[in-house]
Design a protein around this motif. Structure first.
Motif, PDB file in Angstrom:
ATOM      1  N   GLN A  70     -12.991 -24.558 -24.469  1.00 16.01           N
ATOM      2  CA  GLN A  70     -11.791 -24.190 -25.215  1.00 16.01           C
ATOM      3  C   GLN A  70     -12.199 -23.398 -26.451  1.00 16.01           C
ATOM      4  O   GLN A  70     -12.992 -23.851 -27.255  1.00 16.01           O
ATOM      5  N   ASN A  71     -11.645 -22.204 -26.590  1.00 15.48           N
ATOM      6  CA  ASN A  71     -11.954 -21.375 -27.752  1.00 15.48           C
ATOM      7  C   ASN A  71     -10.842 -21.406 -28.782  1.00 15.48           C
ATOM      8  O   ASN A  71     -11.084 -21.622 -29.974  1.00 15.48           O
ATOM      9  N   CYS A  72      -9.626 -21.180 -28.385  1.00 17.24           N
ATOM     10  CA  CYS A  72      -8.522 -21.152 -29.332  1.00 17.24           C
ATOM     11  C   CYS A  72      -8.137 -22.578 -29.734  1.00 17.24           C
ATOM     12  O   CYS A  72      -8.152 -23.501 -28.922  1.00 17.24           O
ATOM     13  N   GLY A  73      -7.816 -22.720 -31.011  1.00 19.64           N
ATOM     14  CA  GLY A  73      -7.437 -24.025 -31.514  1.00 19.64           C
ATOM     15  C   GLY A  73      -5.954 -24.309 -31.344  1.00 19.64           C
ATOM     16  O   GLY A  73      -5.205 -23.460 -30.849  1.00 19.64           O
ATOM     17  N   PRO A  74      -5.537 -25.499 -31.723  1.00 21.26           N
ATOM     18  CA  PRO A  74      -6.377 -26.594 -32.218  1.00 21.26           C
ATOM     19  C   PRO A  74      -7.286 -27.130 -31.110  1.00 21.26           C
ATOM     20  O   PRO A  74      -6.860 -27.301 -29.979  1.00 21.26           O
ATOM     21  N   LEU A  75      -8.562 -27.390 -31.461  1.00 20.25           N
ATOM     22  CA  LEU A  75      -9.526 -27.877 -30.492  1.00 20.25           C
ATOM     23  C   LEU A  75      -9.240 -29.337 -30.163  1.00 20.25           C
ATOM     24  O   LEU A  75      -8.900 -30.138 -31.042  1.00 20.25           O
ATOM     25  N   ALA A  76      -9.399 -29.674 -28.904  1.00 21.79           N
ATOM     26  CA  ALA A  76      -9.137 -31.039 -28.455  1.00 21.79           C
ATOM     27  C   ALA A  76     -10.194 -31.999 -28.984  1.00 21.79           C
ATOM     28  O   ALA A  76     -11.327 -31.613 -29.287  1.00 21.79           O
ATOM     29  N   THR A  77      -9.826 -33.258 -29.075  1.00 21.85           N
ATOM     30  CA  THR A  77     -10.724 -34.276 -29.622  1.00 21.85           C
ATOM     31  C   THR A  77     -11.903 -34.583 -28.712  1.00 21.85           C
ATOM     32  O   THR A  77     -12.854 -35.234 -29.146  1.00 21.85           O
ATOM     33  N   ASN A  78     -11.830 -34.129 -27.444  1.00 26.10           N
ATOM     34  CA  ASN A  78     -12.943 -34.405 -26.523  1.00 26.10           C
ATOM     35  C   ASN A  78     -13.929 -33.238 -26.439  1.00 26.10           C
ATOM     36  O   ASN A  78     -14.801 -33.222 -25.575  1.00 26.10           O
ATOM     37  N   THR A  79     -13.811 -32.251 -27.332  1.00 25.31           N
ATOM     38  CA  THR A  79     -14.736 -31.114 -27.316  1.00 25.31           C
ATOM     39  C   THR A  79     -15.988 -31.435 -28.126  1.00 25.31           C
ATOM     40  O   THR A  79     -15.996 -32.302 -28.997  1.00 25.31           O
ATOM     41  N   ARG A  80     -17.043 -30.701 -27.819  1.00 30.57           N
ATOM     42  CA  ARG A  80     -18.309 -30.890 -28.547  1.00 30.57           C
ATOM     43  C   ARG A  80     -18.148 -30.558 -30.033  1.00 30.57           C
ATOM     44  O   ARG A  80     -18.727 -31.226 -30.888  1.00 30.57           O
ATOM     45  N   PHE A  81     -17.362 -29.526 -30.322  1.00 27.70           N
ATOM     46  CA  PHE A  81     -17.197 -29.151 -31.727  1.00 27.70           C
ATOM     47  C   PHE A  81     -16.485 -30.252 -32.506  1.00 27.70           C
ATOM     48  O   PHE A  81     -16.849 -30.548 -33.654  1.00 27.70           O
ATOM     49  N   TYR A  82     -15.482 -30.851 -31.905  1.00 25.80           N
ATOM     50  CA  TYR A  82     -14.770 -31.945 -32.584  1.00 25.80           C
ATOM     51  C   TYR A  82     -15.735 -33.101 -32.850  1.00 25.80           C
ATOM     52  O   TYR A  82     -15.711 -33.708 -33.934  1.00 25.80           O
ATOM     53  N   ALA A  83     -16.619 -33.415 -31.880  1.00 20.41           N
ATOM     54  CA  ALA A  83     -17.609 -34.475 -32.080  1.00 20.41           C
ATOM     55  C   ALA A  83     -18.560 -34.119 -33.214  1.00 20.41           C
ATOM     56  O   ALA A  83     -18.972 -34.988 -34.005  1.00 20.41           O
ATOM     57  N   LEU A  84     -18.917 -32.832 -33.324  1.00 22.80           N
ATOM     58  CA  LEU A  84     -19.786 -32.389 -34.419  1.00 22.80           C
ATOM     59  C   LEU A  84     -19.116 -32.608 -35.768  1.00 22.80           C
ATOM     60  O   LEU A  84     -19.745 -33.074 -36.721  1.00 22.80           O
ATOM     61  N   VAL A  85     -17.847 -32.256 -35.862  1.00 26.91           N
ATOM     62  CA  VAL A  85     -17.115 -32.442 -37.122  1.00 26.91           C
ATOM     63  C   VAL A  85     -17.089 -33.919 -37.509  1.00 26.91           C
ATOM     64  O   VAL A  85     -17.273 -34.279 -38.679  1.00 26.91           O
ATOM     65  N   GLU A  86     -16.895 -34.789 -36.533  1.00 20.18           N
ATOM     66  CA  GLU A  86     -16.913 -36.230 -36.808  1.00 20.18           C
ATOM     67  C   GLU A  86     -18.284 -36.667 -37.307  1.00 20.18           C
ATOM     68  O   GLU A  86     -18.391 -37.469 -38.247  1.00 20.18           O
ATOM     69  N   ALA A  87     -19.352 -36.159 -36.707  1.00 19.71           N
ATOM     70  CA  ALA A  87     -20.707 -36.532 -37.118  1.00 19.71           C
ATOM     71  C   ALA A  87     -21.010 -36.044 -38.533  1.00 19.71           C
ATOM     72  O   ALA A  87     -21.638 -36.750 -39.336  1.00 19.71           O
ATOM     73  N   ILE A  88     -20.556 -34.837 -38.855  1.00 21.01           N
ATOM     74  CA  ILE A  88     -20.769 -34.320 -40.209  1.00 21.01           C
ATOM     75  C   ILE A  88     -20.004 -35.157 -41.225  1.00 21.01           C
ATOM     76  O   ILE A  88     -20.475 -35.395 -42.346  1.00 21.01           O
ATOM     77  N   GLY A  89     -18.827 -35.640 -40.849  1.00 16.51           N
ATOM     78  CA  GLY A  89     -18.082 -36.526 -41.746  1.00 16.51           C
ATOM     79  C   GLY A  89     -18.862 -37.784 -42.061  1.00 16.51           C
ATOM     80  O   GLY A  89     -18.899 -38.240 -43.222  1.00 16.51           O
ATOM     81  N   VAL A  90     -19.508 -38.363 -41.058  1.00 17.90           N
ATOM     82  CA  VAL A  90     -20.348 -39.540 -41.286  1.00 17.90           C
ATOM     83  C   VAL A  90     -21.534 -39.181 -42.180  1.00 17.90           C
ATOM     84  O   VAL A  90     -21.898 -39.934 -43.099  1.00 17.90           O
ATOM     85  N   PHE A  91     -22.143 -38.027 -41.925  1.00 18.22           N
ATOM     86  CA  PHE A  91     -23.272 -37.556 -42.729  1.00 18.22           C
ATOM     87  C   PHE A  91     -22.893 -37.442 -44.201  1.00 18.22           C
ATOM     88  O   PHE A  91     -23.602 -37.940 -45.089  1.00 18.22           O
ATOM     89  N   LEU A  92     -21.760 -36.815 -44.473  1.00 16.77           N
ATOM     90  CA  LEU A  92     -21.325 -36.654 -45.863  1.00 16.77           C
ATOM     91  C   LEU A  92     -20.991 -37.998 -46.496  1.00 16.77           C
ATOM     92  O   LEU A  92     -21.239 -38.213 -47.694  1.00 16.77           O
TER      93      LEU A  92
END
Length: 369
Positions: free
Chosen positions: A173-195
């Motif tokens: 999926q390229n156009c947003g909003p990106l679904a919660t099951n995409t790799r990019f969404y998982a990355l955003v969640e991981a960065i949130g934990v990192f911060l």
């Protein structure tokens, strides 16, 4: 000659006894320095990892006990371990320790072999013949957890829009909003934990965000402004900041608009270097760190392995993270090895979170005294 020899024998014996005791004292001081340094470094590492002064104190005591001083492990009392602030004095060029601060970043350990210490003074072999049976000695060591300037360099190529559970390659999926099951969404969640992990540390970290893919333009929904994608090959999206909400907001905007393009990892690494060396924002004493992440294989412009020596020459450590079975692990391991960083791989969203959490908890510790 016999008379001369008879007169010199006591003198030689006294000099030999003095030399033996002097060497013993020097050995005791060297061993005490080693034990004290090890305890301070262990305490500093524990302070950065667990963010708990009690845990750090206990580990410093444990490590000291493992280091022998004149045949026995060094015993430290709790009051011989202090926590405080370590700050470089620009005039003297030395770190200065201030005890009792609210957010400590330094551990000071005083290793004692004196009459008042738990282990007592250092005993001498022949000193007692002249009324000096023992000698006192002490050593001080301070370890400081250093601040970091960090740039997170993320992959925004088309494959990051794939489903987390999909093990193949291609564009998702390229156009947003990106679904919660995409790799990019998982990355955003991981960065949130990192911060979140950084926010809980005693030291101050500034964080920048850079991204890469390729020159990519698409108007996902012409009737809805803000849903356009217009990427350069790589960019610094958020310069170094201690306001982590700016990074969260930019990641949310990317989820809303979308992602896409090829995989120019080397250009992304160049932007990471640019971010942590920004003369307007980078701190001269902060340790420079880049976290370079990809889910795919480098396929555009300069190879990141060719960029890694530039980072190493600037004392920038690059930690690499690969996500998905098809990620370019060998190339990313080479980048990390060239800069003294670590490489972590994740095949699931949970593993990706743990990878970022592990990096967040790895802070540099320096012996400053």
């Amino acid at each position: 000659m016999l008379v001369l020899v008879a007169l010199l024998i006591p003198v030689v014996a006294v000099l030999a006894a003095f030399a033996v005791d002097l060497a013993w004292i020097q050995l005791a001081r060297t061993e005490l320095r080693t034990a004290t340094d090890a305890a301070a470094r262990a305490g500093g590492k524990a302070l950065s990892l667990y963010q708990d002064v009690d845990v750090a104190r206990d580990l410093a005591i444990e490590i000291a006990a493992r280091n022998e001083v004149t045949g026995r492990g060094l015993s430290l009392r709790p009051d011989e371990i202090e926590f405080g602030s370590g700050v470089l004095n620009r005039t003297t060029g030395r770190f200065e320790f201030t005890p009792g601060v609210a957010r400590p970043n330094s551990v000071r350990v005083v290793g004692n072999r004196t009459g008042a210490s738990t282990d007592g003074p250092v005993g001498l072999f022949f000193g007692q013949l002249i009324g000096l049976p023992t000698v006192d000695t002490s050593q001080v060591a301070v370890s400081t957890v250093l601040d970091r300037d960090i740039c997170i360099v993320i992959d925004r190529s088309g494959s990051m829009g794939l489903d987390i559970d999909f093990s193949g390659t291609g564009n998702g999926q390229n156009c947003g909003p990106l679904a919660t099951n995409t790799r990019f969404y998982a990355l955003v969640e991981a960065i949130g934990v990192f911060l979140g992990e950084l926010d809980a540390t005693y030291v101050e970290e500034r964080v920048a965000l850079a991204s890469y893919s390729s020159r990519h333009r698409i108007d996902c929904v012409p009737s809805q402004p803000g849903r356009e994608i217009d990427f350069q090959i790589a960019d610094v999206r958020v310069p170094l900041t201690d306001t982590y909400a700016d990074i969260d907001a930019d990641l949310d905007a990317m989820i809303e608009s979308g992602i896409g393009g090829r995989t120019a990892i080397g250009r992304g690494l160049q932007k990471g270097i640019e971010a942590v060396t920004d003369p307007a924002r980078a701190r001269p004493l902060a340790v420079k760190t880049i976290i370079l992440m990809t889910d795919g294989r480098h396929n555009l412009q300069i190879d990141p392995v060719a960029v890694a020596p530039d980072a190493a020459a600037l004392d920038i450590t690059v930690h690499t993270v690969t996500f998905s079975p098809n990620a370019d692990k060998a190339r990313m391991i080479a980048v990390a090895d060239a800069t003294g960083g670590i490489h972590l791989h994740a095949d699931s969203a949970d593993e990706l979170v743990e990878a970022f959490r592990e990096i967040a908890r790895t802070l540099p510790v320096l012996l400053t005294e």
